[in-house]
Design a protein around this motif. Sequence first.
Motif, PDB file in Angstrom:
ATOM      1  N   UNK A 139     -11.055   5.338   2.786  1.00 27.80           N
ATOM      2  CA  UNK A 139     -11.989   4.685   1.884  1.00 27.80           C
ATOM      3  C   UNK A 139     -11.354   4.046   0.673  1.00 27.80           C
ATOM      4  N   UNK A 140     -10.097   4.417   0.375  1.00 31.22           N
ATOM      5  CA  UNK A 140      -9.440   3.887  -0.818  1.00 31.22           C
ATOM      6  C   UNK A 140      -8.365   2.846  -0.519  1.00 31.22           C
ATOM      7  N   UNK A 141      -8.193   2.487   0.734  1.00 28.19           N
ATOM      8  CA  UNK A 141      -7.124   1.543   1.092  1.00 28.19           C
ATOM      9  C   UNK A 141      -7.281   0.183   0.428  1.00 28.19           C
ATOM     10  N   UNK A 142      -8.514  -0.220   0.151  1.00 25.45           N
ATOM     11  CA  UNK A 142      -8.748  -1.530  -0.457  1.00 25.45           C
ATOM     12  C   UNK A 142      -8.957  -1.453  -1.967  1.00 25.45           C
ATOM     13  N   UNK A 143      -8.675  -0.301  -2.538  1.00 25.43           N
ATOM     14  CA  UNK A 143      -8.743  -0.160  -3.989  1.00 25.43           C
ATOM     15  C   UNK A 143      -7.354  -0.364  -4.595  1.00 25.43           C
ATOM     16  N   UNK A 144      -7.326  -0.784  -5.854  1.00 27.80           N
ATOM     17  CA  UNK A 144      -6.047  -0.998  -6.538  1.00 27.80           C
ATOM     18  C   UNK A 144      -5.287   0.320  -6.599  1.00 27.80           C
ATOM     19  N   UNK A 145      -4.041   0.262  -6.179  1.00 31.67           N
ATOM     20  CA  UNK A 145      -3.230   1.474  -6.113  1.00 31.67           C
ATOM     21  C   UNK A 145      -2.953   2.030  -7.500  1.00 31.67           C
TER      22      UNK A 145
END
Length: 218
Positions: free
Chosen positions: A113-119
Amino acid sequence: MAKIRTLVELQAALDEEMSWRVKEIMTFRVGSKKNGVERRYYIRAGVTLMYAHWEGFIKKSSETYLCYVNDQNLTYRNLKSCFAIFGLKGKLNSLNESRKSKSNIVAFDFIVGNLDKVANLSLSAAIDTESNLTSKVFTNIATSIDIDTLEYQTKFNLIDESLVNRRNKIAHGEYLDLDGKEFGELSDEILNLMRNYKRDLENAASLATYRRPISAVN
């Protein structure tokens, strides 16, 4: 650590990190050429200092590069796996350690779910020199930030025997048989390794090799 958003800022930070270390090593190199018994003191202390700068520079410059990568504001999906891991390691550890299905599902869903969030890379204690920066530890650190170690392999014995082993002997109060000429040659080798690593970090940043290839993202 201060924000490092541009290549210019990265290079300036690495230059600063390198320059003061070179000055200190060169001071002991000059001392190693003195006549008399004090030359031995410079050599013994110089080997210890040289190791400290070898370990310190690899750790600090690697952290500086990680900070630069983090400040590019890329998503986890757009980073190579070795960098994304620095932000997702906690959840990855949960997958590895937990025996509970529910915990594993929660951890896996979080990652996906966090792959497309800013690292948001965790920089605290990200680079571990293990207080004994042998060639093996160096390789692990370099690999963790996608720096190829092939060209360094011919110097692994120098790192392990000529530097780390000698430093350990001095730390344990053992006698060191090393003359000024040998100390000068060793300092040249270690400084070259540090300069090469700095160059590799700068090249990696310039070429943006920390990005996952577009074909792998799509």
